[in-house]
Design a protein around this motif. Structure first.
Motif, PDB file in Angstrom:
ATOM      1  N   ILE A 283       0.697  -1.376   0.105  1.00 38.76           N
ATOM      2  CA  ILE A 283      -0.072  -0.275  -0.163  1.00 38.76           C
ATOM      3  C   ILE A 283       0.900   1.256   0.023  1.00 38.76           C
ATOM      4  O   ILE A 283       0.406   2.318  -0.514  1.00 38.76           O
ATOM      5  CB  ILE A 283      -1.128   0.048   1.256  1.00 38.76           C
ATOM      6  CG1 ILE A 283      -1.823   1.387   1.133  1.00 38.76           C
ATOM      7  CG2 ILE A 283      -0.126  -0.053   2.641  1.00 38.76           C
ATOM      8  CD1 ILE A 283      -3.167   1.048   2.168  1.00 38.76           C
ATOM      9  N   GLY A 284       2.306   1.101   0.414  1.00 36.30           N
ATOM     10  CA  GLY A 284       3.036   2.323   0.550  1.00 36.30           C
ATOM     11  C   GLY A 284       3.252   2.728   2.170  1.00 36.30           C
ATOM     12  O   GLY A 284       1.877   2.623   2.933  1.00 36.30           O
ATOM     13  N   PHE A 285       4.338   2.802   2.670  1.00 41.93           N
ATOM     14  CA  PHE A 285       4.648   3.155   4.044  1.00 41.93           C
ATOM     15  C   PHE A 285       3.687   4.084   4.607  1.00 41.93           C
ATOM     16  O   PHE A 285       2.895   3.839   5.513  1.00 41.93           O
ATOM     17  CB  PHE A 285       6.020   3.513   4.089  1.00 41.93           C
ATOM     18  CG  PHE A 285       6.410   3.072   5.653  1.00 41.93           C
ATOM     19  CD1 PHE A 285       6.683   1.629   6.106  1.00 41.93           C
ATOM     20  CD2 PHE A 285       6.847   4.359   6.359  1.00 41.93           C
ATOM     21  CE1 PHE A 285       7.300   1.746   7.522  1.00 41.93           C
ATOM     22  CE2 PHE A 285       7.406   4.199   7.745  1.00 41.93           C
ATOM     23  CZ  PHE A 285       7.376   2.962   8.232  1.00 41.93           C
TER      24      PHE A 285
ATOM     25  N   ARG B 283      10.126   9.933  10.083  1.00 44.33           N
ATOM     26  CA  ARG B 283       9.509  11.228   9.677  1.00 44.33           C
ATOM     27  C   ARG B 283       8.141  10.727   9.581  1.00 44.33           C
ATOM     28  O   ARG B 283       7.295  11.603  10.076  1.00 44.33           O
ATOM     29  CB  ARG B 283      10.091  12.194   8.746  1.00 44.33           C
ATOM     30  CG  ARG B 283      11.120  13.082   9.476  1.00 44.33           C
ATOM     31  CD  ARG B 283      11.638  14.013   8.263  1.00 44.33           C
ATOM     32  NE  ARG B 283      12.224  13.417   7.310  1.00 44.33           N
ATOM     33  CZ  ARG B 283      13.551  13.249   7.236  1.00 44.33           C
ATOM     34  NH1 ARG B 283      14.572  13.502   8.165  1.00 44.33           N
ATOM     35  NH2 ARG B 283      14.111  12.805   6.048  1.00 44.33           N
ATOM     36  N   ILE B 284       7.855   9.710   8.807  1.00 41.44           N
ATOM     37  CA  ILE B 284       6.494   9.469   8.173  1.00 41.44           C
ATOM     38  C   ILE B 284       5.791   9.141   9.431  1.00 41.44           C
ATOM     39  O   ILE B 284       4.689   9.314   9.648  1.00 41.44           O
ATOM     40  CB  ILE B 284       6.602   8.512   7.210  1.00 41.44           C
ATOM     41  CG1 ILE B 284       7.033   9.084   6.116  1.00 41.44           C
ATOM     42  CG2 ILE B 284       5.094   7.677   7.274  1.00 41.44           C
ATOM     43  CD1 ILE B 284       7.138   7.953   4.770  1.00 41.44           C
ATOM     44  N   ILE B 285       6.370   8.448  10.261  1.00 40.94           N
ATOM     45  CA  ILE B 285       5.511   7.656  11.703  1.00 40.94           C
ATOM     46  C   ILE B 285       5.048   8.964  12.360  1.00 40.94           C
ATOM     47  O   ILE B 285       3.902   8.864  12.759  1.00 40.94           O
ATOM     48  CB  ILE B 285       6.588   6.868  12.334  1.00 40.94           C
ATOM     49  CG1 ILE B 285       6.794   5.347  11.577  1.00 40.94           C
ATOM     50  CG2 ILE B 285       6.149   6.566  13.632  1.00 40.94           C
ATOM     51  CD1 ILE B 285       8.038   4.826  11.949  1.00 40.94           C
TER      52      ILE B 285
ATOM     53  N   GLY C  59       4.621  11.831  11.658  1.00 40.65           N
ATOM     54  CA  GLY C  59       4.102  12.845  10.800  1.00 40.65           C
ATOM     55  C   GLY C  59       2.433  12.260  10.604  1.00 40.65           C
ATOM     56  O   GLY C  59       1.577  13.100  10.290  1.00 40.65           O
ATOM     57  N   THR C  60       2.191  11.076  10.961  1.00 44.21           N
ATOM     58  CA  THR C  60       0.933  10.457  10.583  1.00 44.21           C
ATOM     59  C   THR C  60       0.233  10.067  11.947  1.00 44.21           C
ATOM     60  O   THR C  60      -0.931   9.503  12.005  1.00 44.21           O
ATOM     61  CB  THR C  60       1.020   9.073   9.685  1.00 44.21           C
ATOM     62  OG1 THR C  60       2.197   8.415  10.311  1.00 44.21           O
ATOM     63  CG2 THR C  60       1.350   9.497   8.299  1.00 44.21           C
ATOM     64  N   GLY C  61       0.836  10.583  13.018  1.00 43.16           N
ATOM     65  CA  GLY C  61       0.026  10.616  14.303  1.00 43.16           C
ATOM     66  C   GLY C  61       0.668   9.302  15.253  1.00 43.16           C
ATOM     67  O   GLY C  61      -0.453   9.246  15.812  1.00 43.16           O
ATOM     68  N   TYR C  62       1.713   8.912  14.969  1.00 39.61           N
ATOM     69  CA  TYR C  62       1.927   7.764  15.773  1.00 39.61           C
ATOM     70  C   TYR C  62       3.391   8.024  16.466  1.00 39.61           C
ATOM     71  O   TYR C  62       4.069   9.147  16.276  1.00 39.61           O
ATOM     72  CB  TYR C  62       2.590   6.445  14.796  1.00 39.61           C
ATOM     73  CG  TYR C  62       1.390   5.930  14.366  1.00 39.61           C
ATOM     74  CD1 TYR C  62       0.847   4.823  14.595  1.00 39.61           C
ATOM     75  CD2 TYR C  62       0.985   6.620  13.118  1.00 39.61           C
ATOM     76  CE1 TYR C  62      -0.335   4.131  13.820  1.00 39.61           C
ATOM     77  CE2 TYR C  62      -0.071   6.069  12.162  1.00 39.61           C
ATOM     78  CZ  TYR C  62      -0.653   4.672  12.596  1.00 39.61           C
ATOM     79  OH  TYR C  62      -1.662   4.106  11.909  1.00 39.61           O
ATOM     80  N   ARG C  63       3.423   7.349  17.782  1.00 39.33           N
ATOM     81  CA  ARG C  63       4.824   7.638  18.565  1.00 39.33           C
ATOM     82  C   ARG C  63       5.713   6.335  18.424  1.00 39.33           C
ATOM     83  O   ARG C  63       5.200   5.373  18.043  1.00 39.33           O
ATOM     84  CB  ARG C  63       4.267   7.523  20.176  1.00 39.33           C
ATOM     85  CG  ARG C  63       5.268   7.801  20.988  1.00 39.33           C
ATOM     86  CD  ARG C  63       4.484   8.000  22.525  1.00 39.33           C
ATOM     87  NE  ARG C  63       3.961   6.868  22.882  1.00 39.33           N
ATOM     88  CZ  ARG C  63       4.975   5.944  23.532  1.00 39.33           C
ATOM     89  NH1 ARG C  63       6.005   6.282  23.948  1.00 39.33           N
ATOM     90  NH2 ARG C  63       4.313   4.847  24.054  1.00 39.33           N
ATOM     91  N   HIS C  64       6.936   6.767  17.939  1.00 32.87           N
ATOM     92  CA  HIS C  64       7.949   5.779  17.751  1.00 32.87           C
ATOM     93  C   HIS C  64       8.590   5.066  18.873  1.00 32.87           C
ATOM     94  O   HIS C  64       9.097   5.926  19.863  1.00 32.87           O
ATOM     95  CB  HIS C  64       9.108   6.592  16.971  1.00 32.87           C
ATOM     96  CG  HIS C  64      10.281   5.626  16.938  1.00 32.87           C
ATOM     97  ND1 HIS C  64      11.694   6.329  17.258  1.00 32.87           N
ATOM     98  CD2 HIS C  64      10.751   4.597  16.356  1.00 32.87           C
ATOM     99  CE1 HIS C  64      12.455   5.191  17.210  1.00 32.87           C
ATOM    100  NE2 HIS C  64      12.051   4.155  16.637  1.00 32.87           N
TER     101      HIS C  64
END
Ligand code: SAM
Length: 250
Positions: free
Chosen positions: A121-123, A175-177, A179-184
């Protein structure tokens, strides 16, 4: 080669293998053990489960229930056999579905697990589109092909511009993680042994098929493409790898 024949050969190469991407029990366990706030019986969606090796591994790591989803029915049959052998019939449900078009009720999963499958689907799209199906503070765990070094030889860069142009480095994916509302929560590079859990049986299969299709150049050429991918990893594995990203809804 005509398209239908190409697909038949593709599925011949990719049938009956224990797994369909780099991975191994120790890495699945390491990633799973980073999830600290789980209920006793978490509800898990195993996205793009393939023949289900990580599904069975997950079922050994938790008392939860697993919806194992793929869009290729043959893989779900393989998984069903593994479920019977493992005795986990009550806890694992093979499910035919499309990860790009989910029809689940929203907010029902404690974990979405995507081992070697989010690239489909794409990361970024995966992190965005799967979000509604997670519970509050739910986890998304995904392994993804990632640049490990910026100084890859031209041959390697050119190969991936063709094979996986969207490949990012670890910082790009982090950065994507965020920027999409998740905590690393954490990440780690899968060891080379995890690649060989996938590539060794595949290489064996390619050898058998070379004998079967001896004298048919167009078929042998497709087999050589698969072999080239494995040889490429042998030569250049320091420059790219699979990285497990463990994240939680913010
Ligand atoms: C690289 S394989 C990884 C399989 C498995 N997780 C493993 O590591 O062995 C990707 C899987 O995604 C499945 N797949 C491809 N497109 C899909 C889609 N649109 N929806 C659900 N599954 C899909 C493929 O059939 C395949 O089993």
């Amino acid at each position: 080669m005509e398209e239908q024949k190409m697909w038949e050969l593709f599925w011949e190469i990719h049938s009956g293998n224990p797994r369909e991407g780099p991975g191994e029990y120790q890495s699945t366990k390491r990633a799973f053990e980073m999830l600290k706030d789980l209920p006793p019986k978490p509800r898990i969606l195993d996205m793009g489960c393939g023949p289900g090796m990580q599904t069975i591994d997950l079922s050994c790591l938790t008392d939860g229930t697993i919806m194992a989803m793929d869009n290729h029915p043959q893989f779900l049959d393989d998984l069903s056999k593994k479920i019977e052998e493992s005795g986990q019939i009550d806890r694992i449900t093979p499910f035919l579905g499309d990860m790009c078009n989910l029809h689940f009720e929203e907010g029902i999963f404690d974990i979405i697990w995507a081992e070697g499958s989010i690239y489909i689907i794409g990361f970024e799209k995966g992190f965005l589109q799967w979000r509604p199906f997670l519970k509050d503070r739910g986890y998304l765990v995904a392994s993804e092909l990632t640049w490990l070094r910026a100084d890859a030889p031209e041959e390697v860069k050119e190969y991936f511009i063709k094979e996986y142009p969207g490949m990012l480095d670890i910082e790009g994916n982090l950065r994507i993680i965020q920027g999409t509302g998740y905590r690393h929560i954490g990440h780690f590079v899968l060891p080379e042994s995890a690649w060989w859990c996938y590539y060794s049986p595949l290489e064996e299969k390619i050898s058998q098929l070379r004998l079967k299709y001896e004298g048919i150049p167009e078929t042998l050429a497709v087999l050589e493409d698969h072999q080239r991918e494995i040889d490429f990893f042998r030569r250049y594995s320091e420059y790219y790898g699979f990285v497990f990203y463990v994240t939680q809804l913010d």
